[in-house]
Scaffold this motif. Structure first.
Motif, mmCIF file in Angstrom:
data_model
loop_
_atom_site.group_PDB
_atom_site.id
_atom_site.type_symbol
_atom_site.label_atom_id
_atom_site.label_comp_id
_atom_site.label_asym_id
_atom_site.label_seq_id
_atom_site.Cartn_x
_atom_site.Cartn_y
_atom_site.Cartn_z
ATOM 1 N N ASN A 40 0.766 -1.241 0.089
ATOM 2 C CA ASN A 40 0.025 0.014 -0.179
ATOM 3 C C ASN A 40 0.979 1.197 -0.185
ATOM 4 O O ASN A 40 0.490 2.425 -0.538
ATOM 5 C CB ASN A 40 -1.058 0.210 1.275
ATOM 6 C CG ASN A 40 -2.132 0.558 1.025
ATOM 7 O OD1 ASN A 40 -2.282 1.796 1.058
ATOM 8 N ND2 ASN A 40 -3.205 -0.015 0.488
ATOM 9 N N THR A 87 -8.256 -7.595 4.099
ATOM 10 C CA THR A 87 -7.547 -8.992 3.418
ATOM 11 C C THR A 87 -6.424 -8.585 2.692
ATOM 12 O O THR A 87 -6.362 -9.482 1.597
ATOM 13 C CB THR A 87 -8.529 -9.622 2.700
ATOM 14 O OG1 THR A 87 -9.340 -8.931 1.872
ATOM 15 C CG2 THR A 87 -9.741 -10.415 3.789
ATOM 16 N N GLY A 88 -5.627 -7.635 3.014
ATOM 17 C CA GLY A 88 -4.597 -7.093 2.230
ATOM 18 C C GLY A 88 -3.332 -7.855 2.585
ATOM 19 O O GLY A 88 -3.357 -8.882 3.218
ATOM 20 N N ALA A 106 -2.361 -8.025 6.359
ATOM 21 C CA ALA A 106 -3.440 -8.800 7.140
ATOM 22 C C ALA A 106 -3.644 -10.226 7.255
ATOM 23 O O ALA A 106 -3.620 -11.158 8.123
ATOM 24 C CB ALA A 106 -4.811 -8.138 6.927
ATOM 25 N N GLY A 122 -14.159 -5.591 3.955
ATOM 26 C CA GLY A 122 -15.582 -4.685 3.446
ATOM 27 C C GLY A 122 -16.371 -5.709 2.619
ATOM 28 O O GLY A 122 -17.269 -5.031 2.011
ATOM 29 N N LEU A 173 -5.130 -1.566 11.479
ATOM 30 C CA LEU A 173 -4.483 -1.356 10.052
ATOM 31 C C LEU A 173 -5.473 0.081 9.627
ATOM 32 O O LEU A 173 -5.202 0.636 8.434
ATOM 33 C CB LEU A 173 -4.643 -2.312 8.930
ATOM 34 C CG LEU A 173 -4.067 -3.626 9.219
ATOM 35 C CD1 LEU A 173 -4.246 -4.669 8.038
ATOM 36 C CD2 LEU A 173 -2.498 -3.260 9.334
ATOM 37 N N THR A 200 -10.505 3.385 12.685
ATOM 38 C CA THR A 200 -10.864 2.368 13.160
ATOM 39 C C THR A 200 -10.344 1.981 14.605
ATOM 40 O O THR A 200 -10.730 1.116 15.439
ATOM 41 C CB THR A 200 -10.153 1.063 12.301
ATOM 42 O OG1 THR A 200 -8.946 1.285 12.353
ATOM 43 C CG2 THR A 200 -10.772 0.701 11.013
ATOM 44 N N TYR A 233 6.595 0.234 12.695
ATOM 45 C CA TYR A 233 7.241 0.652 11.271
ATOM 46 C C TYR A 233 8.058 -0.516 10.809
ATOM 47 O O TYR A 233 9.069 -0.473 11.049
ATOM 48 C CB TYR A 233 7.943 1.880 11.310
ATOM 49 C CG TYR A 233 8.003 2.401 9.737
ATOM 50 C CD1 TYR A 233 7.287 2.066 8.679
ATOM 51 C CD2 TYR A 233 9.036 3.616 9.860
ATOM 52 C CE1 TYR A 233 7.612 2.559 7.467
ATOM 53 C CE2 TYR A 233 9.159 4.062 8.124
ATOM 54 C CZ TYR A 233 8.405 3.726 7.388
ATOM 55 O OH TYR A 233 8.626 4.032 5.871
ATOM 56 N N VAL A 234 7.427 -1.409 10.108
ATOM 57 C CA VAL A 234 8.128 -2.660 9.409
ATOM 58 C C VAL A 234 9.011 -3.279 10.398
ATOM 59 O O VAL A 234 8.565 -3.627 11.459
ATOM 60 C CB VAL A 234 8.845 -2.336 8.122
ATOM 61 C CG1 VAL A 234 9.330 -3.736 7.219
ATOM 62 C CG2 VAL A 234 8.033 -1.602 7.175
ATOM 63 N N LEU A 253 -3.778 -3.043 -7.329
ATOM 64 C CA LEU A 253 -3.624 -2.780 -6.023
ATOM 65 C C LEU A 253 -4.709 -1.701 -5.538
ATOM 66 O O LEU A 253 -5.332 -1.710 -4.547
ATOM 67 C CB LEU A 253 -2.428 -2.563 -5.626
ATOM 68 C CG LEU A 253 -2.055 -2.823 -4.256
ATOM 69 C CD1 LEU A 253 -2.135 -4.109 -3.462
ATOM 70 C CD2 LEU A 253 -1.095 -1.806 -3.714
HETATM 71 N N1 LIG Z 1 3.601 0.724 9.814
HETATM 72 C C1 LIG Z 1 4.080 -0.483 8.866
HETATM 73 O O1 LIG Z 1 5.232 -0.734 9.193
HETATM 74 C C2 LIG Z 1 3.390 -0.545 7.597
HETATM 75 C C3 LIG Z 1 3.875 -1.847 6.888
HETATM 76 C C4 LIG Z 1 3.012 -2.299 5.992
HETATM 77 C C5 LIG Z 1 1.679 -1.513 5.679
HETATM 78 N N2 LIG Z 1 1.008 -0.547 6.461
HETATM 79 C C6 LIG Z 1 -0.045 -0.032 6.379
HETATM 80 O O2 LIG Z 1 -0.783 -0.996 6.544
HETATM 81 C C7 LIG Z 1 -2.056 -0.935 5.727
HETATM 82 C C8 LIG Z 1 -2.288 -2.068 4.906
HETATM 83 O O3 LIG Z 1 -1.127 -2.152 4.129
HETATM 84 P P1 LIG Z 1 -1.097 -3.252 3.089
HETATM 85 O O4 LIG Z 1 -0.002 -3.278 2.295
HETATM 86 O O5 LIG Z 1 -1.438 -4.712 3.594
HETATM 87 O O6 LIG Z 1 -2.397 -2.956 2.198
HETATM 88 P P2 LIG Z 1 -3.234 -3.818 0.912
HETATM 89 O O7 LIG Z 1 -2.702 -5.169 0.621
HETATM 90 O O8 LIG Z 1 -3.583 -2.624 -0.106
HETATM 91 O O9 LIG Z 1 -4.749 -4.147 1.700
HETATM 92 C C9 LIG Z 1 -5.398 -2.989 2.104
HETATM 93 C C10 LIG Z 1 -6.877 -3.775 2.257
HETATM 94 O O10 LIG Z 1 -7.279 -3.203 3.541
HETATM 95 C C11 LIG Z 1 -8.751 -3.236 3.556
HETATM 96 N N3 LIG Z 1 -9.311 -1.938 3.836
HETATM 97 C C12 LIG Z 1 -9.624 -0.973 3.016
HETATM 98 N N4 LIG Z 1 -9.971 0.046 3.702
HETATM 99 C C13 LIG Z 1 -10.388 -0.169 4.894
HETATM 100 C C14 LIG Z 1 -10.696 0.505 6.002
HETATM 101 N N5 LIG Z 1 -11.252 1.950 5.767
HETATM 102 N N6 LIG Z 1 -10.848 -0.294 7.241
HETATM 103 C C15 LIG Z 1 -10.229 -1.472 7.254
HETATM 104 N N7 LIG Z 1 -9.850 -1.942 6.134
HETATM 105 C C16 LIG Z 1 -9.751 -1.468 5.094
HETATM 106 C C17 LIG Z 1 -9.208 -3.893 2.468
HETATM 107 O O11 LIG Z 1 -9.637 -5.248 2.576
HETATM 108 P P3 LIG Z 1 -11.063 -5.706 2.502
HETATM 109 O O12 LIG Z 1 -11.451 -5.547 1.182
HETATM 110 O O13 LIG Z 1 -10.867 -7.082 2.959
HETATM 111 O O14 LIG Z 1 -11.649 -5.073 3.593
HETATM 112 C C18 LIG Z 1 -7.942 -3.673 1.521
HETATM 113 O O15 LIG Z 1 -7.763 -4.866 0.460
HETATM 114 C C19 LIG Z 1 -1.771 0.544 4.791
HETATM 115 O O16 LIG Z 1 -2.439 1.344 5.603
HETATM 116 C C20 LIG Z 1 -0.325 0.657 5.062
HETATM 117 O O17 LIG Z 1 0.259 1.761 4.871
HETATM 118 C C21 LIG Z 1 2.144 -0.245 7.706
#
Ligand SMILES: NC(=O)c1ccc[n+]([C@@H]2O[C@H](COP(=O)([O-])OP(=O)(O)OC[C@H]3O[C@@H](n4cnc5c(N)ncnc54)[C@H](OP(=O)(O)O)[C@@H]3O)[C@@H](O)[C@H]2O)c1
Length: 335
Positions: free
Chosen positions: A41, A167-168, A171, A190, A234, A239, A282-283, A321
């Motif tokens: 993301n 389910t990204g 997750a 969702g 997430l 949330t 953060y990772v 994506l």
């Molecule tokens: N801090 C860190 O180290 C770190 C590392 C990696 C990612 N992240 C963050 O974690 C999040 C997920 O990253 P990712 O790469 O796994 O993303 P991703 O693969 O793009 O998955 C995103 C999924 O989250 C769900 N989603 C969308 N809007 C939502 C909402 N309002 N509330 C709850 N779920 C929602 C959707 O799944 P459904 O269709 O099943 O609802 C969507 O497919 C992002 O915000 C990203 O920036 C942070």
């Protein structure tokens, strides 16, 4: 070598296929032929912010490939080894610092969407032998983040109940790692169809957020009123309140995503009253990446990949994506 560069632009218009000189090597460097790269993301965010960049960037933090050349002083890897680079190439172990934070592949410096990458020996991590390059390319950001959140921050124990969102990529790693550690897992999605798929992948409860806007009530009901032990949030401020409401007294809330917005008001009172433990993530470090690989290896875990695109289809992969249709990871193949 062929590479994709991100040029100053808004949206995904700035992604361009280019040819660059192969990167130079120093005595402690390792040259890797990248075979697969996976999208996170964060890569969408970087591309959308590209209009502010002064120079083009090779995007994407996550890639895996084969060592093809090592410098004269390299001791720990050899040509033919299968490796992936750490999201933070200089964060080996210990707590995060401003230096590590300023040094991120595909964000503050060139990343993995290119045929060859040269980095110091210590930035590369050997990947589990049972994984394809496509599967291994999903580990550095999403996999390490889930490992750091569950194992390092939340100190997950067998029997714990873990809540996570969507389910990204992250997750689905949370689901797999928590199940491997003997936990029960609740996923909110969702989409009803994705709920069904999450249950097939091992989730114990999947809540369709679109039909249950007060999903924390269902989490508490399913846990006999006690609440989950750990919430991997997430969504961010959008949330936070329901994640906190889903937790038991003295539960742990790990905050690592902003899917439901970066800013907003949150209710402090349940955090105080229930004495919740809050952690940001953060990772993670190279040491955590190695810890993740031990778990993946021991349980023969296979990362969940939704779709593989060809290198030349980078823009289509970004758009896919961004559409949110995926479950798990979106990967690019560099043959
Ligand atoms: N801090 C860190 O180290 C770190 C590392 C990696 C990612 N992240 C963050 O974690 C999040 C997920 O990253 P990712 O790469 O796994 O993303 P991703 O693969 O793009 O998955 C995103 C999924 O989250 C769900 N989603 C969308 N809007 C939502 C909402 N309002 N509330 C709850 N779920 C929602 C959707 O799944 P459904 O269709 O099943 O609802 C969507 O497919 C992002 O915000 C990203 O920036 C942070």
């Amino acid at each position: 070598v062929r590479a994709v560069e991100l040029h100053p632009s808004s949206g995904f218009d700035g992604l361009r296929l280019v040819t660059r000189a192969a990167p130079a090597m120093a005595r402690r460097d390792v040259r890797v032929r990248i075979r697969a790269a996976s999208l996170n993301n964060l890569d969408l965010f970087v591309a959308r912010q590209a209009k502010d960049r002064a120079t083009p960037l090779i995007p994407i933090s996550d890639g895996a490939g084969e060592v093809i050349e090592v410098g004269a002083e390299v001791k720990t890897v050899a040509p033919g080894d299968r490796v992936a680079a750490s999201f933070f190439p200089t964060w080996i172990a210990g707590p995060i610092s401003a230096d590590y934070h300023a040094n991120v592949l595909g964000v503050t410096r060139d990343g993995m969407l290119t045929e060859e990458v040269v980095l110091p020996e210590r930035s590369w991590v050997r990947v589990p032998a049972h994984l394809s390059f496509e599967q291994a390319s999903t580990l550095p950001c999403a996999g390490v983040t889930a490992y750091n959140a569950l194992i390092e921050c939340a100190r997950l124990r067998p029997g714990d109940i873990v809540l996570t969102h969507g389910t990204g990529g992250v997750a689905m790693f949370v689901l797999q790692l928590a199940k491997a550690a003997g936990a029960r897992v609740i996923v909110t999605s969702g989409s009803g169809e994705k709920c069904t798929r999450a249950l097939r992948l091992g989730a114990d409860l999947a809540i369709d957020r679109s039909e249950n806007p007060h999903w924390s009530d269902l989490v508490r009901a399913w846990t006999d009123g006690r609440g989950a032990d750990i919430a991997i949030d997430l969504g961010g401020p959008g949330t936070f309140d329901q994640s906190a409401a889903s937790l038991r007294f003295a539960g742990t809330l790990v905050m690592l995503g902003v899917l439901a917005g970066h800013t907003g008001s949150i209710d402090w009172v349940p955090v105080l009253e229930k004495m919740l433990r809050l952690r940001g993530v953060y990772v993670g470090s190279i040491e955590m990446f190695e810890g993740l690989n031990r778990v993946v290896d021991a349980h023969r875990l296979e990362p969940v990949i939704d779709r593989v695109f060809a290198f030349e289809e980078a823009r289509a992969a970004y758009e896919y994506l961004a559409s949110g249709k995926h479950l798990g990871k979106v990967v690019l193949q560099l043959r």
